[in-house]
Design a protein around this motif. Structure first.
Motif, PDB file in Angstrom:
ATOM      1  N   LEU A 194     -14.458 -14.127  10.319  1.00 29.89           N
ATOM      2  CA  LEU A 194     -13.346 -15.034  10.071  1.00 29.89           C
ATOM      3  C   LEU A 194     -12.232 -14.329   9.313  1.00 29.89           C
ATOM      4  O   LEU A 194     -12.479 -13.463   8.465  1.00 29.89           O
ATOM      5  N   VAL A 195     -11.007 -14.710   9.625  1.00 28.27           N
ATOM      6  CA  VAL A 195      -9.868 -14.254   8.834  1.00 28.27           C
ATOM      7  C   VAL A 195      -9.993 -14.911   7.458  1.00 28.27           C
ATOM      8  O   VAL A 195     -10.132 -16.136   7.364  1.00 28.27           O
ATOM      9  N   PRO A 196      -9.960 -14.143   6.370  1.00 28.39           N
ATOM     10  CA  PRO A 196     -10.172 -14.736   5.039  1.00 28.39           C
ATOM     11  C   PRO A 196      -9.004 -15.625   4.619  1.00 28.39           C
ATOM     12  O   PRO A 196      -7.890 -15.498   5.118  1.00 28.39           O
ATOM     13  N   ASN A 197      -9.298 -16.532   3.708  1.00 26.81           N
ATOM     14  CA  ASN A 197      -8.294 -17.405   3.098  1.00 26.81           C
ATOM     15  C   ASN A 197      -7.596 -18.305   4.107  1.00 26.81           C
ATOM     16  O   ASN A 197      -6.402 -18.593   3.993  1.00 26.81           O
TER      17      ASN A 197
ATOM     18  N   ALA B 172     -10.496 -16.017  13.787  1.00 26.88           N
ATOM     19  CA  ALA B 172     -11.755 -15.277  13.858  1.00 26.88           C
ATOM     20  C   ALA B 172     -11.683 -14.272  14.995  1.00 26.88           C
ATOM     21  O   ALA B 172     -10.965 -14.479  15.987  1.00 26.88           O
ATOM     22  N   HIS B 173     -12.445 -13.179  14.847  1.00 27.98           N
ATOM     23  CA  HIS B 173     -12.473 -12.127  15.860  1.00 27.98           C
ATOM     24  C   HIS B 173     -13.907 -11.684  16.133  1.00 27.98           C
ATOM     25  O   HIS B 173     -14.771 -11.736  15.252  1.00 27.98           O
TER      26      HIS B 173
ATOM     27  N   GLN C  47     -18.245 -19.182   4.782  1.00 30.96           N
ATOM     28  CA  GLN C  47     -18.731 -17.811   4.877  1.00 30.96           C
ATOM     29  C   GLN C  47     -17.803 -17.049   5.811  1.00 30.96           C
ATOM     30  O   GLN C  47     -17.067 -17.639   6.602  1.00 30.96           O
ATOM     31  N   THR C  48     -17.836 -15.727   5.722  1.00 29.59           N
ATOM     32  CA  THR C  48     -16.866 -14.925   6.471  1.00 29.59           C
ATOM     33  C   THR C  48     -17.413 -14.362   7.767  1.00 29.59           C
ATOM     34  O   THR C  48     -16.641 -13.979   8.645  1.00 29.59           O
ATOM     35  N   GLU C  49     -18.731 -14.284   7.912  1.00 31.95           N
ATOM     36  CA  GLU C  49     -19.341 -13.743   9.125  1.00 31.95           C
ATOM     37  C   GLU C  49     -20.537 -14.588   9.538  1.00 31.95           C
ATOM     38  O   GLU C  49     -21.258 -15.114   8.691  1.00 31.95           O
TER      39      GLU C  49
END
Length: 262
Positions: free
Chosen positions: A171-174, A207-208, A183-185
Motif C-alpha cells: 500500500l502507498v503509505p499515509n 497499492a502496487h 497494515q502496509t503489505e
C-alpha cells in the motif's frame, strides 16, 4: 428488502447497492448474470441489500437506478473490455467481450461519483473505473516485458487454489486505504490477464504489485468512499481480515449516504 431497527425502535432499511450484471451465452440464448460470490460479502459483511440491473438495454435508465441506491459495486468478469474505448486495437481475440456492460458501466461511473455515491470496483471493475477516467490498460500482462504473469497459476486447479494467495501487495503509505486496512503489505489472489497501464485523470494509486502494477486506485477529488482493486476481495471475505475491512468500510459509507438522504 431487509430492515434494521435503531435504538429508538425505529425501523431503518439497509443500504441498497447497485450491481450491474453481465452477458453470458448458453445454448444459443443470452443471459444477464452475476456471480453469487460477489453478492455474499455485500450482504453478509457490508450488511447491505442488492439491486441487480441489466446492462443489455443501454444506459437510459442509469439516473433512475442511481436515485434508488446508496452505493455502486462493479464485479469482475471473464470478458475483456473493448480496447477501442481506450484507443487501442484488439490484441486478445481469444478472450470474449461484453460491449453492453462496457458502455453501461463507463456511463454509470461518472454519474455515480458526481452524485456522491460510494463506489467499489473489483478486477474488471477497477479497469472500467480507470477507463471511465480516461486511462488505458495492458491487454496482456503476461506478454509485457517487465510485468508478472498475473493469471491464476493453474486454471484446472481447485477454486481454493485459484483464489489462494498469489503475490504481495504494498500500500502507498499515509493514504485513507492504508488507514482502513491498518497494515502496509499483505498477500492477495490474482486471476487477471489485463491491468492498469496509465491511470486515468484524477486517479491516484493506493497499492502496487511487486512489478509496479497498480493494484488499487481512488479519485481524491470525491470525498465519498471510491475504490477499485485488481484482486478479488469477495473470495472468502469473512475469513480474510483485510478483505473484511474493505467491505465493511464500503458498507459504512453506504449507510452514511443513506442516512444523509433520509
Amino acid at each position: 428488502m431487509s430492515n434494521n431497527t435503531d435504538h429508538s425502535g425505529k425501523t431503518m432499511r439497509k443500504p441498497l447497492i447497485l450491481v450491474p450484471t453481465g452477458s453470458r451465452e448458453r445454448d444459443g440464448l443470452d443471459y444477464q448474470v452475476m456471480g453469487t460470490k460477489y453478492l455474499v460479502p455485500l450482504v453478509s459483511v457490508s450488511n447491505c441489500d442488492i439491486l441487480m440491473v441489466p446492462t443489455c438495454f443501454g444506459s437510459d435508465a442509469i439516473d433512475t437506478y442511481l436515485d434508488l441506491v446508496d452505493g455502486v459495486f462493479l464485479s469482475g468478469a471473464s470478458t475483456n473490455i473493448d480496447p477501442t474505448l481506450y484507443g487501442q486495437e484488439w490484441l486478445t481475440p481469444d478472450q470474449s467481450q461484453d460491449k453492453d456492460r462496457d458502455n453501461f458501466n463507463i456511463a454509470l461511473i461518472p454519474k455515480a461519483l458526481n452524485k456522491g455515491l460510494p463506489f467499489f470496483g473489483v478486477c474488471r471493475g477497477l479497469q472500467e473505473y480507470n477507463i471511465a477516467h480516461g486511462g488505458d490498460l495492458y491487454q496482456a500482462l503476461h506478454d509485457t516485458e517487465g510485468m508478472m504473469d498475473h493469471r491464476e497459476k493453474d486454471p484446472d486447479a481447485s477454486l481454493e487454489e485459484c483464489y489462494g494467495p498469489n503475490h504481495k501487495v504494498t500500500l502507498v503509505p499515509n493514504t485513507w486505504l492504508a488507514d482502513v486496512i491498518g497494515q502496509t503489505e499483505f498477500m492477495v489472489n490474482s486471476l487477471h490477464g489485463q491491468g492498469v497501464k496509465t491511470l486515468g485523470q484524477g486517479l491516484s494509486a493506493l497499492a502496487h504489485a511487486p512489478d509496479g502494477l497498480v493494484e488499487a486506485a481512488s479519485n481524491p477529488a470525491f470525498a465519498q468512499f471510491n475504490l477499485g482493486v485488481q484482486w478479488h476481495p469477495e473470495w472468502m471475505t469473512a475469513h480474510n481480515p483485510v478483505y473484511t475491512k474493505i467491505f465493511k468500510a464500503f458498507g459504512d459509507a453506504a449507510r452514511q449516504y443513506a442516512a444523509q438522504r433520509g
